[in-house]
Motif scaffolding. Structure first.
Motif, PDB file in Angstrom:
ATOM      1  N   LYS A 116       0.678  -1.126  -0.186  1.00 13.98           N
ATOM      2  CA  LYS A 116      -0.037  -0.098  -0.003  1.00 13.98           C
ATOM      3  C   LYS A 116       1.019   1.282   0.010  1.00 13.98           C
ATOM      4  O   LYS A 116       0.429   2.147  -0.293  1.00 13.98           O
ATOM      5  CB  LYS A 116      -0.830   0.030   1.143  1.00 13.98           C
ATOM      6  N   ALA A 117       2.098   0.956   0.340  1.00 16.90           N
ATOM      7  CA  ALA A 117       2.963   2.281   0.392  1.00 16.90           C
ATOM      8  C   ALA A 117       3.260   2.601  -1.277  1.00 16.90           C
ATOM      9  O   ALA A 117       3.391   3.906  -1.423  1.00 16.90           O
ATOM     10  CB  ALA A 117       4.486   1.962   1.083  1.00 16.90           C
ATOM     11  N   ILE A 118       3.160   1.906  -1.934  1.00 12.84           N
ATOM     12  CA  ILE A 118       3.603   1.898  -3.524  1.00 12.84           C
ATOM     13  C   ILE A 118       2.194   3.033  -4.033  1.00 12.84           C
ATOM     14  O   ILE A 118       2.492   4.128  -4.526  1.00 12.84           O
ATOM     15  CB  ILE A 118       3.352   0.991  -4.167  1.00 12.84           C
ATOM     16  N   GLU A 119       0.904   2.715  -3.455  1.00 16.27           N
ATOM     17  CA  GLU A 119      -0.283   3.552  -3.566  1.00 16.27           C
ATOM     18  C   GLU A 119      -0.302   4.742  -3.101  1.00 16.27           C
ATOM     19  O   GLU A 119      -0.495   5.826  -3.714  1.00 16.27           O
ATOM     20  CB  GLU A 119      -1.490   2.577  -3.348  1.00 16.27           C
ATOM     21  N   MET A 120       0.319   4.986  -1.612  1.00 16.48           N
ATOM     22  CA  MET A 120       0.326   6.322  -1.200  1.00 16.48           C
ATOM     23  C   MET A 120       1.526   7.259  -1.690  1.00 16.48           C
ATOM     24  O   MET A 120       1.094   8.319  -2.073  1.00 16.48           O
ATOM     25  CB  MET A 120       0.625   5.796   0.173  1.00 16.48           C
TER      26      MET A 120
END
Length: 460
Positions: A116-120
């Motif tokens: 989810k860090a990628i998306e953030m």
């Protein structure tokens, strides 16, 4: 795992710089980053003259802005998006969140956080306030979030959203009070060892905890000076059940327990009275507004104008990947403004600048870190985002409106956190996106199977 890229001396140039520090937007401006700090903000020509040898990033047609602060999410849901969008909050919690939380591990937490860090990062988030909700004894699952954030290089506040009264206070607690408090202490120590992490004491919901855990938690927060991250007054049923259980609404009950004696960040605050608002303001609580999740779950509309008028610090959150179901901060910010406009039937009730301020400096204030991040000002840490002139921003007339209503993840070209460039010309520097998707896919299938949620019809 890739190491954090070295800090650089750079000048980040844009057609507009939105400092969010109180001044007007700066046309043909720039931000100078040296090491991990912002040293100068001003006209591009002046900053270029100060340091003619510095690398210039940006072609002068985009927007430079502070990194956005996601003030409320649940990385415990990172592996289970796209479930139960037709359920109420209570149904969704019982049918999806509870069985998932009983099967989460520290590995799932770490890998889900990285996923989810990628998306953030791609949506301009440089700081995230997470509440990891699990009830899997012996796993210390929430600790995986701290590891994942550290590896990626995102700034964050971590909390363990414990609940030991799942399904009602008479059921056998899935985790003992002692184990819950031990995990809180372990997570606090991990955060204390990181330059990028803070800790808050997590409470999934007041109703989800036994009186024993609530009282023990209030005591440990007072003794350690820990702030609190919780959900409060999210749905009407919560108000009814709190009144039946304690004879008080959720906000007065939080005060009676002592949780307003320490800094509190309350997510949602939808079903509240003016007396609740006055009490929260008097105790300097802060608010995490989550418009997309509130709409998906049909929870209601947060009274933002009344909260702001009372002087409460308000930030915007995506909420969790299974209750939003996205970590796209641009979407959350846009919906925050649009929901207020349609609810009040008044297009002037919330401006684009107001919305962007909540997503940046407002979020930092809500977390108590506005002295370090949230705006582009000399001396602050270099959490900076550059929006490129993609087709959405081909011609910029009002940079606030276009950042809020036009921009999206594909406009985000470069992201710095504490001076480390985590996104460089659209390329992630600390995560291999393809490899992370593969790892996340495998773990997502595993946790869904263990929770009995495999197959489309299992969560409808």
């Amino acid at each position: 795992m890739a190491p954090l890229p070295p800090r650089e001396t750079v000048v980040v140039r844009g057609a507009w710089v939105l400092s969010m520090g109180g001044g007007p937007p700066l046309e043909d401006g720039a931000v100078r980053i040296v090491g991990g700090a912002i040293t100068d903000v001003g006209p591009y020509n002046r900053l270029r003259a100060i340091d003619p040898d510095a690398t210039v990033i940006g072609d002068g047609f985009g927007i430079v802005m502070p990194g956005m602060v996601n003030v409320h999410t649940h990385l415990s849901e990172a592996l289970v998006p796209g479930m139960g969008s037709e359920k109420t909050l209570y149904e969704w919690g019982e049918d999806i969140v509870t069985p998932v939380s009983q099967n989460l591990t520290a590995e799932m937490a770490r890998e889900g956080t990285r996923l989810k860090a990628i998306e953030m990062i791609r949506s301009g988030i440089t700081c995230v306030n997470d509440m990891f909700v699990h009830s899997n004894p012996g796993t210390r699952a929430s600790l995986g979030v701290a590891g994942g954030l550290n590896e990626v290089g995102l700034r964050g506040t971590v909390s363990f959203g414990a609940e030991d009264a799942l399904g009602g206070i008479t059921e056998t607690p899935p985790m003992s009070v002692e184990e819950v408090l031990d995990e809180q202490h372990d997570l606090a120590r991990l955060a204390g060892d990181s330059a990028l992490l803070e800790f808050k004491y997590g409470i999934g919901t007041l109703l989800g905890q036994s009186d024993e855990l609530l009282e023990a938690g209030a005591d440990v927060c007072r003794r350690n000076g820990w702030g609190v991250h919780t959900h409060l007054a999210e749905v009407r049923e919560e108000v009814v059940h709190a009144s039946l259980r304690w004879g008080r609404r959720p906000v007065p009950q939080a005060e009676a327990l002592g949780f307003l004696d320490v800094p509190m960040l309350a997510a949602h605050l939808i079903w509240i009275t003016q007396e609740d608002i006055d009490l929260l303001a008097a105790r300097s609580a802060s608010v995490a507004h989550n418009p997309v999740a509130n709409m998906i779950l049909g929870s209601g509309v947060c009274p933002l104008s009344r909260l702001v008028s009372a002087g409460l610090a308000v930030g915007i959150g995506t909420d969790g990947p299974a209750s939003n179901d996205s970590q796209n901060m641009f979407e959350a910010v846009k919906m925050a403004a649009l929901l207020q406009k349609v609810h009040h039937l008044d297009p002037a009730v919330m401006s684009a600048r107001d919305a962007l301020e909540m997503a940046t400096l407002g979020g930092a204030r809500a977390l108590g870190i506005d002295g370090r991040v949230g705006s582009l000002e000399p001396g602050k840490r270099a959490d900076v985002v550059l929006l490129d002139p993609t087709v959405e921003l081909a011609a910029i007339h009002d940079p606030y409106q276009q950042a809020v209503y036009c921009a999206g993840p594909r406009s985000v070209s470069n992201v710095w956190v504490d001076g480390h460039r985590l996104l460089a010309d659209g390329r992630l520097t600390t995560i291999d996106e393809t490899e992370q998707i593969v790892r996340g896919r495998s773990l997502a299938r595993a946790v869904a199977a263990r929770a009995g949620l495999s197959g489309v019809h299992s969560f409808l």
